[in-house]
Every structure is written in structure tokens, then in C-alpha cells.
Design a protein around this motif. Structure first.
Motif, PDB file in Angstrom:
ATOM      1  N   TRP A 113       0.974  -1.441  -1.705  1.00  0.00           N
ATOM      2  CA  TRP A 113       0.486  -2.143  -0.628  1.00  0.00           C
ATOM      3  C   TRP A 113       1.460  -2.420   0.458  1.00  0.00           C
ATOM      4  CZ3 TRP A 113      -2.758  -6.093  -4.158  1.00  0.00           C
ATOM      5  CH2 TRP A 113      -3.700  -5.594  -4.396  1.00  0.00           C
ATOM      6  N   ILE A 114       2.727  -2.978  -0.095  1.00  0.00           N
ATOM      7  CA  ILE A 114       3.430  -3.387   0.841  1.00  0.00           C
ATOM      8  C   ILE A 114       4.151  -2.206   1.737  1.00  0.00           C
ATOM      9  CG2 ILE A 114       5.908  -4.198   1.199  1.00  0.00           C
ATOM     10  CD1 ILE A 114       5.166  -6.038  -1.303  1.00  0.00           C
ATOM     11  N   ALA A 115       4.596  -1.063   0.731  1.00  0.00           N
ATOM     12  CA  ALA A 115       5.027   0.294   1.747  1.00  0.00           C
ATOM     13  C   ALA A 115       4.284   1.381   2.343  1.00  0.00           C
ATOM     14  CB  ALA A 115       5.832   1.127   0.564  1.00  0.00           C
ATOM     15  N   LYS A 116       2.821   1.191   2.000  1.00  0.00           N
ATOM     16  CA  LYS A 116       2.144   2.188   2.666  1.00  0.00           C
ATOM     17  C   LYS A 116       0.912   1.583   3.378  1.00  0.00           C
ATOM     18  CE  LYS A 116       4.192   5.610   0.950  1.00  0.00           C
ATOM     19  NZ  LYS A 116       3.908   6.427  -0.176  1.00  0.00           N
ATOM     20  N   GLU A 117       0.659   0.286   2.837  1.00  0.00           N
ATOM     21  CA  GLU A 117      -0.731  -0.368   3.594  1.00  0.00           C
ATOM     22  C   GLU A 117      -0.221  -1.817   4.609  1.00  0.00           C
ATOM     23  OE1 GLU A 117      -3.624   1.312   3.237  1.00  0.00           O
ATOM     24  OE2 GLU A 117      -2.924   2.566   1.753  1.00  0.00           O
ATOM     25  N   GLY A 118       0.996  -1.840   4.812  1.00  0.00           N
ATOM     26  CA  GLY A 118       1.393  -2.974   5.496  1.00  0.00           C
ATOM     27  C   GLY A 118       1.074  -4.177   4.720  1.00  0.00           C
ATOM     28  N   ALA A 119       0.885  -4.144   3.505  1.00  0.00           N
ATOM     29  CA  ALA A 119       0.887  -5.420   2.590  1.00  0.00           C
ATOM     30  C   ALA A 119      -0.502  -5.994   3.054  1.00  0.00           C
ATOM     31  CB  ALA A 119       1.731  -6.464   3.031  1.00  0.00           C
ATOM     32  N   VAL A 120      -1.439  -5.156   3.777  1.00  0.00           N
ATOM     33  CA  VAL A 120      -2.789  -5.635   4.004  1.00  0.00           C
ATOM     34  C   VAL A 120      -3.938  -5.065   3.154  1.00  0.00           C
ATOM     35  CG1 VAL A 120      -4.404  -5.883   5.811  1.00  0.00           C
ATOM     36  CG2 VAL A 120      -2.120  -6.423   6.414  1.00  0.00           C
ATOM     37  N   PRO A 122      -7.809  -4.867   3.293  1.00  0.00           N
ATOM     38  CA  PRO A 122      -9.187  -5.144   4.182  1.00  0.00           C
ATOM     39  C   PRO A 122     -10.298  -5.127   3.056  1.00  0.00           C
ATOM     40  CG  PRO A 122      -8.106  -3.178   4.904  1.00  0.00           C
ATOM     41  CD  PRO A 122      -7.214  -3.283   3.813  1.00  0.00           C
ATOM     42  N   VAL A 123     -10.551  -4.251   2.032  1.00  0.00           N
ATOM     43  CA  VAL A 123     -11.458  -4.114   1.079  1.00  0.00           C
ATOM     44  C   VAL A 123     -11.049  -4.365  -0.254  1.00  0.00           C
ATOM     45  CG1 VAL A 123     -13.880  -3.063   0.354  1.00  0.00           C
ATOM     46  CG2 VAL A 123     -12.902  -2.909   2.725  1.00  0.00           C
ATOM     47  N   VAL A 124     -10.932  -5.499  -0.965  1.00  0.00           N
ATOM     48  CA  VAL A 124     -10.279  -5.711  -2.185  1.00  0.00           C
ATOM     49  C   VAL A 124     -11.039  -4.837  -3.229  1.00  0.00           C
ATOM     50  CG1 VAL A 124      -9.789  -7.302  -3.990  1.00  0.00           C
ATOM     51  CG2 VAL A 124      -9.597  -7.990  -1.354  1.00  0.00           C
ATOM     52  N   ARG A 125     -12.178  -4.809  -3.200  1.00  0.00           N
ATOM     53  CA  ARG A 125     -12.854  -4.070  -4.273  1.00  0.00           C
ATOM     54  C   ARG A 125     -12.373  -2.613  -4.356  1.00  0.00           C
ATOM     55  NH1 ARG A 125     -17.613  -4.342  -7.472  1.00  0.00           N
ATOM     56  NH2 ARG A 125     -17.570  -2.380  -8.806  1.00  0.00           N
ATOM     57  N   TYR A 126     -12.112  -1.898  -3.162  1.00  0.00           N
ATOM     58  CA  TYR A 126     -11.652  -0.706  -3.254  1.00  0.00           C
ATOM     59  C   TYR A 126     -10.636  -0.411  -4.216  1.00  0.00           C
ATOM     60  CZ  TYR A 126      -9.450   3.530  -1.445  1.00  0.00           C
ATOM     61  OH  TYR A 126      -9.037   4.833  -1.391  1.00  0.00           O
ATOM     62  N   GLU A 502     -15.531  -5.878   4.508  1.00  0.00           N
ATOM     63  CA  GLU A 502     -14.049  -6.313   4.823  1.00  0.00           C
ATOM     64  C   GLU A 502     -13.919  -7.794   4.958  1.00  0.00           C
ATOM     65  OE1 GLU A 502     -12.183  -4.725   7.921  1.00  0.00           O
ATOM     66  OE2 GLU A 502     -12.422  -2.560   7.461  1.00  0.00           O
ATOM     67  N   LEU A 503     -12.984  -8.207   4.096  1.00  0.00           N
ATOM     68  CA  LEU A 503     -12.590  -9.558   4.112  1.00  0.00           C
ATOM     69  C   LEU A 503     -11.241  -9.336   3.769  1.00  0.00           C
ATOM     70  CD1 LEU A 503     -13.161 -12.704   4.381  1.00  0.00           C
ATOM     71  CD2 LEU A 503     -13.342 -12.721   2.034  1.00  0.00           C
ATOM     72  N   PRO A 504     -10.198  -9.235   4.764  1.00  0.00           N
ATOM     73  CA  PRO A 504      -9.037  -8.755   4.724  1.00  0.00           C
ATOM     74  C   PRO A 504      -8.085  -9.710   4.155  1.00  0.00           C
ATOM     75  CG  PRO A 504      -9.603  -8.222   6.631  1.00  0.00           C
ATOM     76  CD  PRO A 504     -10.739  -9.090   6.207  1.00  0.00           C
ATOM     77  N   ILE A 505      -7.062  -9.658   3.154  1.00  0.00           N
ATOM     78  CA  ILE A 505      -6.117 -10.402   2.565  1.00  0.00           C
ATOM     79  C   ILE A 505      -4.954 -10.026   2.533  1.00  0.00           C
ATOM     80  CG2 ILE A 505      -8.007 -11.413   1.055  1.00  0.00           C
ATOM     81  CD1 ILE A 505      -6.546  -9.911  -1.256  1.00  0.00           C
ATOM     82  N   ARG A 506      -3.827 -10.473   2.315  1.00  0.00           N
ATOM     83  CA  ARG A 506      -2.364 -10.301   2.526  1.00  0.00           C
ATOM     84  C   ARG A 506      -1.710 -10.501   1.248  1.00  0.00           C
ATOM     85  NH1 ARG A 506      -1.129 -13.215   6.443  1.00  0.00           N
ATOM     86  NH2 ARG A 506      -1.104 -11.596   8.201  1.00  0.00           N
ATOM     87  N   VAL A 507      -0.781  -9.490   0.714  1.00  0.00           N
ATOM     88  CA  VAL A 507      -0.015  -9.772  -0.625  1.00  0.00           C
ATOM     89  C   VAL A 507       1.552 -10.188   0.292  1.00  0.00           C
ATOM     90  CG1 VAL A 507       0.616  -7.460  -0.718  1.00  0.00           C
ATOM     91  CG2 VAL A 507       0.941  -9.102  -2.614  1.00  0.00           C
TER      92      VAL A 507
END
Length: 512
Positions: A113-120, A122-126, A502-507
């Protein structure tokens, strides 16, 4: 099937049908037969424990038989044979595998998530569906899936057109099409959906046959193996008449049971972990309590020193376990369960009244309504205006504290705790989910690894911030309310329930 044509609405409508009927148990009399609906915890408890007088409605679940009869679609002595074969795969050795693999998959997912998705996210269930599949792949087949595999050109096994994980994901994505389409037509009907469904089913069949054959050829060697995969354990047990109590289970049933247990685990765990992640962001105060508990329990020890015997048990009894139970209570992936009376039975409801249920009555155990029954569901005080604005979403009343000290059983004798006692997130009686420990250990391990090192945050978009005149706190509250509302309005039901929008969250890394 006309009797349950609208069954997908059950989670959404909650307790409403029972309010309209002025009863927590009622019978629908139709030309096709009687159908009993109940959300009465006392009645539910008895329907579970009256097995085998109250059985699975076999005719309604045969669509799961993609290869042959499974633990879900047989009864009587045949069911006992399937149950013993499937249960052989679950035990202490598998618990340790799941505990460790869930930590590995969570750690590498966060890295991805951090390296490839920018830590974002969008769709948690995916992501949580794939996380569940990764853990299951290791436990069921001894195959470790990695997150970078989706971006690499993996070498195909001989005779295959899809990799193992691609085949599983394709079949799971097109499962409804596979269920609904006659097998002889699946590869002949034009269109992308049918082509993918046929490809996924064909490829998974080949992989399962190869894995089963490999285990069958080495039964004597595998019999002494301590950490058997679930596939290996099922193959060995299915071939042993002392376990099945009859002739060995045929290959079709072995493949069917492997897939059915995989499907059940994938859907329920993926759904529940998705809700856990989302609710952690909507209620950061609860997330902080869990993190404080993890810091105390794990005391900075490396994950290699975390154990199922000590740490899992302690966390299940604490706030982390309470949070899990509340998610399963309000967002149980199995909104309902079906049973059928094989012979007449008598049940006593929560008011002490006795009722006779005739033979061949289809019963719908409504978990969604039982959880949201106003008579037993203690909800925080919320203004009527706020309830209306947020669609009276169950997430508005999310309260893990109700489970503190219960450890699945209440400490005191008040009426509401007795209803917690009767709650069965994984079913009950003879047909209780054999993978219950697998799922609970997986979820606990995922939460422990994720929240020891990281936090999850709800993301606020620029438009919301602008609409709130740059007030960050108001913008967060607005986003949170939108999320709570989505946790009712946008819940979708298929095999399980989930938030697919989409209900975006961030790690973010914790500052410890």
C-alpha cells in the motif's frame, strides 16, 4: 425458490418485517409451503440445537455442488462423513499456520500500500477479499501468494492458461454466473462474462484435481506430517473409511468440500475484515484503545514471539475481541441461515410461550433482525434528526463495550446479556462453522499486526474541506457522517454483505 426471491434484502430491512407483524416469529403460509421467520434468540438457539430434527434445506443449497455433494448439501450419515473429513483439516497445527501467515500477509500488504498505492485505499473490500484469499491459499494449499505477484509475469504451470491465484479470483468474481448456468452451456454462450466464468471454473478444476492427485499419491507420507494443509487433511480423511464411516468420499466431493470451505472462508473473512478496517477509521477512539491494549499485551516483542496459546487468547478476551464481536454482531456476513424441520418440533420463545412447528417447515433464521431487534439491542442515545440524516445506519450505534467481559458469554444476568449469550456469529449446533477458529485467529492476527505498527485514517477530500471553510475538524466530522451513512445506504448483498463503493482511507505509521 419464489419464497426467497427477495432474500438479498434481508440485511437492509433488518427488524422491519417483525415490527410490521408485531412478533419476533411468524409463519408465512404460501402455496409452496410454510415458511417460518424468526429473530427471537431463544427460538434461534433451539433451532440450532434440535439438529438433526431441524436440518439444512438440502434442495436449496445444491447450487453449491459445482463438482459433487459437499458438507453443506448432504444430511444424515452422509453429512457426518463429510463433516469428519472437513473438520480434520482444522486444529492446533493449522491455527499456528493461520496466525503466522496472516501476520506476513498483513505486513507485506501494508508495504505494498505504501510503496505502490501511495498509502491510500479507496475501496477497502477490494483488498480485504484478496487478503483473506492469500491467508486461505497458504492454509488450504500450502501456496503462498504475494502482493507483487499481480504485477509480475508469473510462469504458467503446464496445461494452464491462468496462474493459480488468477484462476481462483476469476472463479470467485464470476461465481454467480457459474451457479446459474448449466455446465454444458458455460463454455458455449458468447460474451466476456461467460467466457471468464468458464475459464475460471475450468482452470480451478484442473488445479484442484492436480493438488488432490498429488496428495492422494503420497497419503502414507502425508499421514505423518504434523502441519498438513487443509487440502491434504481432507484428502487423507476422505480416503479413510474409519473417518468417513463408509466408503471413501469420491473425488468430486473432495473437490467440492475444498472449494465450499474456501468460499465460505473467503467471503466471510474478506467481508468482516473489510468492515473492521472501515469502522476503525470511523471510530478512531476505539482504534486507540485497541492499540493501547496491543502495546500492553505484546510489550514490544517481535511477531515471532507472539503465540496463539497466549496472545490470541488474551486479545480475544480484550477490547480487540470486543471490537470483532461487535462487527460480527451488526455486520454479520451471514445475514440469515436456512433450516427445515424434518419432523414436528416444539420450541419455546423468549416470552416463555410454547409453539409447535410442523414437519417440512422452511425456517429463516434472521441474524440481521436479531442483532437489530429494539427489544434487545441497547443503542446509544441519538437525536431523531441525526438518525434520519444518517439513514439510521447501524454504524451509528457501533459499541464494542457491550462485549467487554463476555468472552462470548455474559458475566451478569440482565436480559440484554442473555441475548449476547444466545448470539451465534458462526452458526450453532451440529452445523456450526468448522472454520470458526481459523477465521477468528486470522482476524485477530491481522488486526494485531496492522495496528501494532500502523494506524488507519479516514481521508478527507479537498472539496469537503473547502465546503467546511477550511475547518479540518468539521471536515473530518462531515466525512465521518458520510461514511456512517454509507454503512447502511451502500451495503451490497451477494454471497455475503459488503461496502463496495469508495470510502477512501489511509494507512500511516504509528509514532511509538
Amino acid at each position: 425458490m419464489n419464497r426467497i426471491a427477495q432474500i438479498w434484502k434481508i440485511w437492509k430491512i433488518g427488524h422491519q418485517p417483525f415490527e410490521e407483524a408485531s412478533s419476533d416469529t411468524f409463519v408465512l403460509a404460501t402455496p409452496n409451503g410454510n415458511m417460518l421467520w424468526t429473530c427471537d434468540n431463544a427460538v434461534i438457539q433451539q433451532l440450532f440445537t434440535l439438529h438433526p430434527k431441524v436440518e439444512q434445506p438440502i434442495a436449496l443449497v445444491k447450487f453449491y455442488n459445482l463438482w459433487g455433494p459437499t458438507i453443506s448439501s448432504v444430511s444424515g450419515e452422509e453429512w457426518k462423513a463429510h463433516r469428519r473429513a472437513v473438520s480434520a483439516g482444522f486444529g492446533n497445527a493449522m491455527n499456528k499456520i493461520v496466525w503466522e501467515e496472516a501476520q506476513h500477509q498483513t505486513e507485506t500488504l501494508v508495504t505494498h500500500w505504501i510503496a505502490k498505492e501511495g498509502a491510500v485505499i479507496p475501496v477497502v473490500r477490494y483488498w480485504t477479499s484478496r487478503l483473506a484469499l492469500h491467508v486461505i491459499s497458504s492454509g488450504f494449499f500450502g501456496k503462498r501468494l504475494e502482493w507483487d505477484d499481480y504485477e509480475s509475469s508469473e510462469v504458467l504451470s503446464s496445461g494452464h492458461h491462468l496462474t493459480f491465484d488468477e484462476a481462483l479470483l476469476t472463479l470467485l468474481a464470476r461465481l454467480t454466473t457459474v451457479f446459474m448456468t448449466p455446465r454444458a452451456l458455460l463454455g458455449k454462450i458468447p460474451g466476456k462474462t461467460f467466457k471468464e466464468a468458464h475459464s475460471g471454473f475450468t482452470e480451478v478444476t484442473k488445479y484442484f484435481q492436480e493438488l488432490r492427485a498429488g496428495a492422494a499419491e503420497n497419503i502414507d507420507e502425508l499421514a505423518g506430517k504434523r502441519d498438513k494443509t487443509i487440502l491434504e487433511a481432507i484428502v487423507i480423511s476422505a480416503a479413510d473409511p474409519e473417518i468417513t464411516g463408509k466408503e471413501p468420499l469420491p473425488e468430486e466431493s473432495v473437490l467440492g468440500n475444498i472449494f465450499f470451505t474456501l468460499l465460505a472462508g473467503h467471503e466471510t473473512s474478506g467481508s468482516t475484515i473489510g468492515f473492521i478496517f472501515t469502522l476503525l477509521t470511523l471510530y478512531p477512539e476505539y482504534q486507540e484503545r485497541i492499540q493501547a491494549e496491543l502495546d500492553r499485551q505484546l510489550s514490544g516483542r517481535p511477531p515471532s514471539e507472539w503465540t496463539v496459546e497466549n496472545d490470541y487468547q488474551a486479545l480475544q478476551k480484550g477490547y480487540l475481541g470486543a471490537f470483532q464481536k461487535e462487527v460480527l454482531y451488526i455486520y454479520n456476513p451471514g445475514s440469515f441461515l436456512m433450516r427445515e424441520t424434518v419432523e414436528p418440533v416444539t420450541v419455546v420463545d423468549s416470552k416463555g410461550q410454547s409453539h409447535k412447528i410442523p414437519k417440512n417447515t422452511l425456517t429463516l433464521i434472521n441474524n440481521a433482525a436479531a442483532a437489530r431487534n429494539p427489544a434487545v439491542w441497547i443503542r446509544p442515545q441519538v437525536s431523531s434528526a441525526r438518525r434520519a440524516a444518517l439513514s439510521d445506519s447501524p454504524a451509528l450505534y457501533f459499541n464494542p463495550d457491550r462485549w467487554l467481559g463476555t468472552d462470548d458469554r455474559p458475566d451478569n444476568e440482565d436480559r440484554n446479556d442473555k441475548n449476547l449469550l444466545a448470539w451465534h456469529a458462526f452458526g450453532g449446533g451440529g452445523r456450526v462453522c468448522p472454520g470458526r477458529a481459523f477465521a477468528q485467529i486470522e482476524m485477530t492476527s491481522v488486526m494485531a499486526k496492522l495496528l501494532t505498527d500502523n494506524s488507519l485514517e479516514l481521508m478527507v477530500d479537498e472539496k469537503t474541506l473547502q465546503d467546511c471553510q477550511g475547518d479540518k475538524h468539521l471536515a473530518w466530522e462531515t466525512t465521518r457522517d458520510r461514511g456512517i451513512k454509507m454503512m447502511y445506504d451502500d451495503i451490497e448483498a451477494n454471497i455475503s454483505i459488503g461496502l463496495m463503493k469508495e470510502l477512501p482511507i489511509r494507512v500511516v505509521k504509528r509514532n511509538i
